[in-house]
Design a protein around this motif. Sequence first.
Motif, PDB file in Angstrom:
ATOM      1  N   PRO A  10     -27.476 -11.339  -9.820  1.00 23.47           N
ATOM      2  CA  PRO A  10     -27.377  -9.952  -9.339  1.00 23.47           C
ATOM      3  C   PRO A  10     -27.532  -9.808  -7.824  1.00 23.47           C
ATOM      4  O   PRO A  10     -27.096  -8.808  -7.245  1.00 23.47           O
ATOM      5  N   PHE A  11     -28.119 -10.797  -7.180  1.00 22.75           N
ATOM      6  CA  PHE A  11     -28.260 -10.753  -5.721  1.00 22.75           C
ATOM      7  C   PHE A  11     -26.903 -10.634  -5.043  1.00 22.75           C
ATOM      8  O   PHE A  11     -26.729  -9.852  -4.106  1.00 22.75           O
ATOM      9  N   PHE A  12     -25.930 -11.406  -5.513  1.00 18.44           N
ATOM     10  CA  PHE A  12     -24.599 -11.384  -4.900  1.00 18.44           C
ATOM     11  C   PHE A  12     -23.912 -10.039  -5.114  1.00 18.44           C
ATOM     12  O   PHE A  12     -23.216  -9.542  -4.234  1.00 18.44           O
ATOM     13  N   SER A  13     -24.134  -9.464  -6.283  1.00 21.75           N
ATOM     14  CA  SER A  13     -23.583  -8.136  -6.545  1.00 21.75           C
ATOM     15  C   SER A  13     -24.224  -7.100  -5.629  1.00 21.75           C
ATOM     16  O   SER A  13     -23.536  -6.247  -5.066  1.00 21.75           O
ATOM     17  N   ALA A  14     -25.544  -7.186  -5.459  1.00 23.95           N
ATOM     18  CA  ALA A  14     -26.237  -6.254  -4.570  1.00 23.95           C
ATOM     19  C   ALA A  14     -25.794  -6.437  -3.122  1.00 23.95           C
ATOM     20  O   ALA A  14     -25.671  -5.456  -2.371  1.00 23.95           O
ATOM     21  N   MET A  15     -25.518  -7.661  -2.731  1.00 24.00           N
ATOM     22  CA  MET A  15     -25.033  -7.901  -1.365  1.00 24.00           C
ATOM     23  C   MET A  15     -23.632  -7.332  -1.177  1.00 24.00           C
ATOM     24  O   MET A  15     -23.300  -6.834  -0.097  1.00 24.00           O
ATOM     25  N   GLY A  16     -22.806  -7.390  -2.212  1.00 29.27           N
ATOM     26  CA  GLY A  16     -21.484  -6.761  -2.131  1.00 29.27           C
ATOM     27  C   GLY A  16     -21.600  -5.254  -1.997  1.00 29.27           C
ATOM     28  O   GLY A  16     -20.878  -4.628  -1.219  1.00 29.27           O
ATOM     29  N   CYS A  17     -22.538  -4.673  -2.736  1.00 29.52           N
ATOM     30  CA  CYS A  17     -22.789  -3.231  -2.653  1.00 29.52           C
ATOM     31  C   CYS A  17     -23.238  -2.858  -1.241  1.00 29.52           C
ATOM     32  O   CYS A  17     -22.734  -1.909  -0.646  1.00 29.52           O
ATOM     33  N   ALA A  18     -24.170  -3.631  -0.699  1.00 29.70           N
ATOM     34  CA  ALA A  18     -24.682  -3.349   0.646  1.00 29.70           C
ATOM     35  C   ALA A  18     -23.614  -3.586   1.710  1.00 29.70           C
ATOM     36  O   ALA A  18     -23.457  -2.779   2.638  1.00 29.70           O
ATOM     37  N   ALA A  19     -22.861  -4.684   1.576  1.00 30.40           N
ATOM     38  CA  ALA A  19     -21.850  -5.019   2.587  1.00 30.40           C
ATOM     39  C   ALA A  19     -20.775  -3.942   2.671  1.00 30.40           C
ATOM     40  O   ALA A  19     -20.305  -3.609   3.767  1.00 30.40           O
ATOM     41  N   SER A  20     -20.401  -3.381   1.526  1.00 26.90           N
ATOM     42  CA  SER A  20     -19.336  -2.373   1.553  1.00 26.90           C
ATOM     43  C   SER A  20     -19.757  -1.140   2.344  1.00 26.90           C
ATOM     44  O   SER A  20     -18.999  -0.652   3.171  1.00 26.90           O
ATOM     45  N   ILE A  21     -20.967  -0.661   2.132  1.00 29.13           N
ATOM     46  CA  ILE A  21     -21.382   0.561   2.829  1.00 29.13           C
ATOM     47  C   ILE A  21     -21.796   0.265   4.265  1.00 29.13           C
ATOM     48  O   ILE A  21     -21.522   1.047   5.179  1.00 29.13           O
ATOM     49  N   ILE A  22     -22.425  -0.875   4.503  1.00 28.54           N
ATOM     50  CA  ILE A  22     -22.889  -1.199   5.863  1.00 28.54           C
ATOM     51  C   ILE A  22     -21.709  -1.382   6.810  1.00 28.54           C
ATOM     52  O   ILE A  22     -21.644  -0.759   7.876  1.00 28.54           O
ATOM     53  N   PHE A  23     -20.769  -2.230   6.430  1.00 31.45           N
ATOM     54  CA  PHE A  23     -19.661  -2.524   7.345  1.00 31.45           C
ATOM     55  C   PHE A  23     -18.730  -1.321   7.542  1.00 31.45           C
ATOM     56  O   PHE A  23     -18.242  -1.083   8.643  1.00 31.45           O
ATOM     57  N   THR A  24     -18.476  -0.556   6.477  1.00 30.04           N
ATOM     58  CA  THR A  24     -17.614   0.615   6.663  1.00 30.04           C
ATOM     59  C   THR A  24     -18.296   1.674   7.512  1.00 30.04           C
ATOM     60  O   THR A  24     -17.638   2.346   8.308  1.00 30.04           O
ATOM     61  N   CYS A  25     -19.612   1.801   7.374  1.00 22.82           N
ATOM     62  CA  CYS A  25     -20.331   2.780   8.212  1.00 22.82           C
ATOM     63  C   CYS A  25     -20.388   2.337   9.669  1.00 22.82           C
ATOM     64  O   CYS A  25     -20.336   3.177  10.573  1.00 22.82           O
TER      65      CYS A  25
END
Length: 164
Positions: A10-25
């Motif tokens: 689940p860590f990798f899934s959570a990192m994908g969730c974080a990466a999507s919002i962080i980089f787009t913001c």
Amino acid sequence: MSDLCPVYAPFFSAMGCAASIIFTCIGASYGTAKSGVGISAMSVLRPDLMMKCVVPVIMAGIIAIYGLVVSVLIAGDLDANMSLAHGFVQLGAGLSVGLAGLAAGFAIGIVGDAGVRGTAQQPRLYVGMILILIFAEVLGLYGLIVALIMNTKTSPMKLVCGAA
């Protein structure tokens, strides 16, 4: 837990969730800030064009919405019992929309700044600026489409670990 479903998946899934919002913001904030500086400088000479030239800021904000959509989808799928492949695919989906949004935000910021300053001097440049901004926005849309396709491919992967 097995080799296909380790506890850290689940860590990798959570990192994908974080990466999507962080980089787009980050991309959206850069696009907003850079375009906003151009709008402020342009408004000194031509205050009548200010509202017309807010379009780059609006387009930069849309980039962040792409990341929010993917983040919510990935977070809704986050589970303690998931396969490693599921986590990796969701990491890829998050990075896809995030990095595409980062690039699109940078492009929107640079084009928006130069475009609104040019529009103040020559109003006929406005249509050209809008066309270039649309091409920059589409870069983020490509990342969103790829992320959505990748995220829909993770549904069959849940059955590997026995999650309902």
